[in-house]
Design an enzyme around this catalytic site. Structure first.
Site, PDB file in Angstrom:
ATOM      1  N   HIS A 104      68.835  34.390  24.076  1.00  0.00           N
ATOM      2  CA  HIS A 104      69.398  33.040  24.270  1.00  0.00           C
ATOM      3  C   HIS A 104      68.656  32.264  25.374  1.00  0.00           C
ATOM      4  O   HIS A 104      69.248  31.859  26.376  1.00  0.00           O
ATOM      5  CB  HIS A 104      70.906  33.132  24.592  1.00  0.00           C
ATOM      6  CG  HIS A 104      71.630  31.841  24.329  1.00  0.00           C
ATOM      7  ND1 HIS A 104      72.940  31.783  23.963  1.00  0.00           N
ATOM      8  CD2 HIS A 104      71.221  30.528  24.383  1.00  0.00           C
ATOM      9  CE1 HIS A 104      73.311  30.521  23.795  1.00  0.00           C
ATOM     10  NE2 HIS A 104      72.268  29.742  24.054  1.00  0.00           N
ATOM     11  N   ILE A 105      67.347  32.084  25.137  1.00  0.00           N
ATOM     12  CA  ILE A 105      66.523  31.411  26.148  1.00  0.00           C
ATOM     13  C   ILE A 105      66.078  30.014  25.693  1.00  0.00           C
ATOM     14  O   ILE A 105      65.211  29.414  26.315  1.00  0.00           O
ATOM     15  CB  ILE A 105      65.281  32.261  26.518  1.00  0.00           C
ATOM     16  CG1 ILE A 105      64.464  32.621  25.270  1.00  0.00           C
ATOM     17  CG2 ILE A 105      65.701  33.517  27.284  1.00  0.00           C
ATOM     18  CD1 ILE A 105      63.110  33.250  25.568  1.00  0.00           C
ATOM     19  N   GLY A 106      66.690  29.521  24.607  1.00  0.00           N
ATOM     20  CA  GLY A 106      66.267  28.223  24.051  1.00  0.00           C
ATOM     21  C   GLY A 106      66.186  27.115  25.084  1.00  0.00           C
ATOM     22  O   GLY A 106      65.208  26.367  25.142  1.00  0.00           O
ATOM     23  N   ALA A 107      67.220  27.010  25.900  1.00  0.00           N
ATOM     24  CA  ALA A 107      67.268  25.904  26.866  1.00  0.00           C
ATOM     25  C   ALA A 107      66.643  26.288  28.204  1.00  0.00           C
ATOM     26  O   ALA A 107      66.573  25.472  29.121  1.00  0.00           O
ATOM     27  CB  ALA A 107      68.717  25.487  27.085  1.00  0.00           C
ATOM     28  N   ASP A 165      67.552  33.683  18.507  1.00  0.00           N
ATOM     29  CA  ASP A 165      67.714  33.499  19.960  1.00  0.00           C
ATOM     30  C   ASP A 165      69.184  33.637  20.356  1.00  0.00           C
ATOM     31  O   ASP A 165      69.498  33.713  21.541  1.00  0.00           O
ATOM     32  CB  ASP A 165      67.196  32.097  20.349  1.00  0.00           C
ATOM     33  CG  ASP A 165      67.239  31.856  21.858  1.00  0.00           C
ATOM     34  OD1 ASP A 165      66.785  32.744  22.611  1.00  0.00           O
ATOM     35  OD2 ASP A 165      67.733  30.792  22.287  1.00  0.00           O
ATOM     36  N   ALA A 187      70.418  28.150  17.308  1.00  0.00           N
ATOM     37  CA  ALA A 187      71.578  27.241  17.493  1.00  0.00           C
ATOM     38  C   ALA A 187      72.702  28.005  18.170  1.00  0.00           C
ATOM     39  O   ALA A 187      72.853  27.952  19.397  1.00  0.00           O
ATOM     40  CB  ALA A 187      72.008  26.658  16.156  1.00  0.00           C
ATOM     41  N   GLU A 222      77.299  37.945  22.721  1.00  0.00           N
ATOM     42  CA  GLU A 222      76.228  37.917  23.726  1.00  0.00           C
ATOM     43  C   GLU A 222      76.740  38.431  25.059  1.00  0.00           C
ATOM     44  O   GLU A 222      77.770  37.926  25.537  1.00  0.00           O
ATOM     45  CB  GLU A 222      75.693  36.490  23.882  1.00  0.00           C
ATOM     46  CG  GLU A 222      75.006  35.998  22.618  1.00  0.00           C
ATOM     47  CD  GLU A 222      74.415  34.585  22.750  1.00  0.00           C
ATOM     48  OE1 GLU A 222      74.491  34.003  23.845  1.00  0.00           O
ATOM     49  OE2 GLU A 222      73.879  34.094  21.760  1.00  0.00           O
ATOM     50  N   ASP A 226      72.021  17.378   6.639  1.00  0.00           N
ATOM     51  CA  ASP A 226      73.009  17.141   7.698  1.00  0.00           C
ATOM     52  C   ASP A 226      74.297  16.680   7.034  1.00  0.00           C
ATOM     53  O   ASP A 226      74.281  16.076   5.954  1.00  0.00           O
ATOM     54  CB  ASP A 226      72.507  16.070   8.681  1.00  0.00           C
ATOM     55  CG  ASP A 226      73.237  16.137  10.016  1.00  0.00           C
ATOM     56  OD1 ASP A 226      72.628  16.559  11.016  1.00  0.00           O
ATOM     57  OD2 ASP A 226      74.443  15.788  10.059  1.00  0.00           O
ATOM     58  N   ILE A 245      67.870  18.138  18.293  1.00  0.00           N
ATOM     59  CA  ILE A 245      66.921  19.254  18.257  1.00  0.00           C
ATOM     60  C   ILE A 245      66.259  19.351  16.884  1.00  0.00           C
ATOM     61  O   ILE A 245      65.038  19.521  16.778  1.00  0.00           O
ATOM     62  CB  ILE A 245      67.622  20.585  18.639  1.00  0.00           C
ATOM     63  CG1 ILE A 245      68.153  20.503  20.082  1.00  0.00           C
ATOM     64  CG2 ILE A 245      66.662  21.763  18.493  1.00  0.00           C
ATOM     65  CD1 ILE A 245      69.020  21.673  20.517  1.00  0.00           C
TER      66      ILE A 245
HETATM   67  P1  NAD Z   1      73.238  17.213  17.821  1.00  0.00           P
HETATM   68  O1  NAD Z   1      74.678  16.913  17.940  1.00  0.00           O
HETATM   69  O2  NAD Z   1      72.256  16.163  18.223  1.00  0.00           O
HETATM   70  O3  NAD Z   1      72.891  17.655  16.320  1.00  0.00           O
HETATM   71  C1  NAD Z   1      73.673  18.536  15.566  1.00  0.00           C
HETATM   72  C2  NAD Z   1      73.664  18.055  14.135  1.00  0.00           C
HETATM   73  O4  NAD Z   1      74.363  18.999  13.335  1.00  0.00           O
HETATM   74  C3  NAD Z   1      74.383  16.691  13.966  1.00  0.00           C
HETATM   75  O5  NAD Z   1      73.522  15.749  13.363  1.00  0.00           O
HETATM   76  C4  NAD Z   1      75.579  17.041  13.093  1.00  0.00           C
HETATM   77  O6  NAD Z   1      75.953  15.998  12.204  1.00  0.00           O
HETATM   78  C5  NAD Z   1      75.061  18.263  12.344  1.00  0.00           C
HETATM   79  N1  NAD Z   1      76.110  19.061  11.745  1.00  0.00           N
HETATM   80  C6  NAD Z   1      77.330  19.371  12.250  1.00  0.00           C
HETATM   81  N2  NAD Z   1      78.008  20.129  11.374  1.00  0.00           N
HETATM   82  C7  NAD Z   1      77.201  20.299  10.292  1.00  0.00           C
HETATM   83  C8  NAD Z   1      77.350  20.988   9.065  1.00  0.00           C
HETATM   84  N3  NAD Z   1      78.470  21.634   8.746  1.00  0.00           N
HETATM   85  N4  NAD Z   1      76.313  20.958   8.210  1.00  0.00           N
HETATM   86  C9  NAD Z   1      75.186  20.281   8.512  1.00  0.00           C
HETATM   87  N5  NAD Z   1      74.998  19.597   9.640  1.00  0.00           N
HETATM   88  C10 NAD Z   1      76.002  19.619  10.535  1.00  0.00           C
HETATM   89  O7  NAD Z   1      72.998  18.546  18.643  1.00  0.00           O
HETATM   90  P2  NAD Z   1      71.596  19.111  19.171  1.00  0.00           P
HETATM   91  O8  NAD Z   1      71.343  18.597  20.542  1.00  0.00           O
HETATM   92  O9  NAD Z   1      70.552  18.925  18.127  1.00  0.00           O
HETATM   93  O10 NAD Z   1      71.982  20.672  19.317  1.00  0.00           O
HETATM   94  C11 NAD Z   1      72.270  21.456  18.174  1.00  0.00           C
HETATM   95  C12 NAD Z   1      72.822  22.801  18.582  1.00  0.00           C
HETATM   96  O11 NAD Z   1      71.803  23.577  19.202  1.00  0.00           O
HETATM   97  C13 NAD Z   1      73.902  22.739  19.662  1.00  0.00           C
HETATM   98  O12 NAD Z   1      75.166  22.435  19.140  1.00  0.00           O
HETATM   99  C14 NAD Z   1      73.859  24.121  20.250  1.00  0.00           C
HETATM  100  O13 NAD Z   1      74.747  24.955  19.540  1.00  0.00           O
HETATM  101  C15 NAD Z   1      72.418  24.563  19.983  1.00  0.00           C
HETATM  102  N6  NAD Z   1      71.683  24.766  21.229  1.00  0.00           N
HETATM  103  C16 NAD Z   1      71.149  25.989  21.481  1.00  0.00           C
HETATM  104  C17 NAD Z   1      70.457  26.218  22.662  1.00  0.00           C
HETATM  105  C18 NAD Z   1      69.813  27.546  22.962  1.00  0.00           C
HETATM  106  O14 NAD Z   1      69.657  27.882  24.135  1.00  0.00           O
HETATM  107  N7  NAD Z   1      69.407  28.308  21.982  1.00  0.00           N
HETATM  108  C19 NAD Z   1      70.346  25.187  23.609  1.00  0.00           C
HETATM  109  C20 NAD Z   1      70.885  23.941  23.314  1.00  0.00           C
HETATM  110  C21 NAD Z   1      71.559  23.735  22.118  1.00  0.00           C
END
Ligand code: NAD
Length: 303
Positions: free
Chosen positions: A276-279, A253, A228, A258, A171, A152
């Site tokens: 929480h409508i991200g996805a 979001d 996130a 929640e 990261d 993301i």
């Molecule tokens: P991903 O695994 O592709 O990316 C997450 C990144 O975070 C990774 O590169 C990881 O190395 C990094 N990371 C982990 N711990 C860290 C730290 N302490 N400091 C810095 N970086 C760190 O995941 P993604 O597909 O990009 O999704 C990210 C997050 O988005 C999900 O885990 C989820 O919580 C959230 N999300 C939210 C919604 C929503 O509806 N709002 C929907 C989907 C996902």
């Protein structure tokens, strides 16, 4: 017959496809609390959830026939993965299905706070014309700091670059990218960014990743975006930083609880909030649903 419990809603087309497979007996039963789920789960070999249903240790202990838990989406924080592992129950998810949906919402949140869209919308609905007090700022030329540069985070970067923003990212792992993005330290990101957006999972290490000490390091007037997980930003500290003006505005979001019980952060005039409508875009849900079907077909028809 494999009995499959859909404990949260699944995309309509994916549901039809699952139902059309004769060896699958699919039951859609949503909104169950832990006690009801404990009673229901022994009948099923597979449970499919999104983010609402909590597959707790208690549920897993009661699951005498369960072989597979599928999360339609990415975050596994609503599933006790450790308890599942102990009982050798497989856990699968659909990590990439909703990345674009979340990235687009993130851009929407950024624009909404930069241009005061929440207040502008509300005041028009109240039949007011507050043109003079609702000036905002452009995103063009601003420094966007992305914390968590995975799927993301990188989709957000592509879109922000197209808007003429300068993008920096942090990261915990070494990320390889062809995008014109500076990978910086956590502290440098906090110090340099005009807007900070988080895209990390919620883990023990990321809990309260942004809290009072981090807000103090940021530029005065920074904007915070969190699509996130609630809990990666400490809400109490964010409210204090908004009240002091250290943070100019926030777009959220996701929340520590929640649905939220304490609305003091959401009620702040400089907070733009969504439930929480991200996805929750049709295309993302279709991809997630179809991936669930694929996982089930692979598990039950691949040999
Ligand atoms: P991903 O695994 O592709 O990316 C997450 C990144 O975070 C990774 O590169 C990881 O190395 C990094 N990371 C982990 N711990 C860290 C730290 N302490 N400091 C810095 N970086 C760190 O995941 P993604 O597909 O990009 O999704 C990210 C997050 O988005 C999900 O885990 C989820 O919580 C959230 N999300 C939210 C919604 C929503 O509806 N709002 C929907 C989907 C996902």
């Amino acid at each position: 017959m494999t009995k499959i419990l859909l404990a949260d809603p699944l995309d309509k087309e994916a549901l039809e496809e699952l139902k059309s497979i004769p060896v699958f007996e699919v039951t859609l039963k949503t909104g169950m609390d832990e006690a009801e789920l404990v009673k229901t789960i022994p009948d099923y070999e597979v449970i499919v959830v999104r983010s609402a249903t909590k597959v707790t240790r208690k549920v897993i202990e009661a699951a005498t026939n369960l072989k597979l838990i599928i999360r339609a989406g990415i975050g596994l924080d609503n599933i006790d993965v450790e308890a599942a592992k102990e009982k050798q129950i497989e856990v699968a998810n659909t990590p990439a299905a909703t990345s674009i949906s979340v990235a687009e919402l993130t851009l929407g949140l950024m624009i909404a706070v930069a241009r005061n869209l929440g207040r502008a919308y509300q005041s028009m609905k109240e039949h007011k014309w507050e043109k003079k007090v609702l000036s905002g700022t452009e995103l063009y030329g601003k420094i966007l700091g992305i914390i968590g540069f995975g799927r993301i985070g990188q989709e957000v970067a592509k879109r922000a670059l197209a808007l003429g923003m300068k993008v920096i990212a942090y990261d915990i792992i070494e990320v390889k990218t062809d995008l014109p993005v500076d990978l910086v330290s956590f502290d440098d990101l906090l110090k340099q960014a005009d807007i900070i957006t988080l895209h990390v999972p919620l883990t023990k290490e990321t809990k309260y990743l942004l809290s009072k000490p981090q807000f103090e390091k940021m530029k005065k007037g920074v904007i915070i975006v969190n699509a996130a997980r609630g809990g990666v930003v400490e809400e109490k500290a964010l409210l204090e930083a908004l009240n002091s003006g250290q943070v100019r505005a926030a777009a959220l979001d996701v929340f520590e609880k929640e649905p939220p019980v304490d609305f003091s952060l959401i009620d702040h005039p400089n907070v733009f909030a969504t439930p929480h409508i991200g996805a929750a875009a049709e295309e993302g849900q279709r991809r997630a649903g179809m991936e669930v079907v694929k996982i089930l077909k692979q598990k039950y028809f691949s040999s």
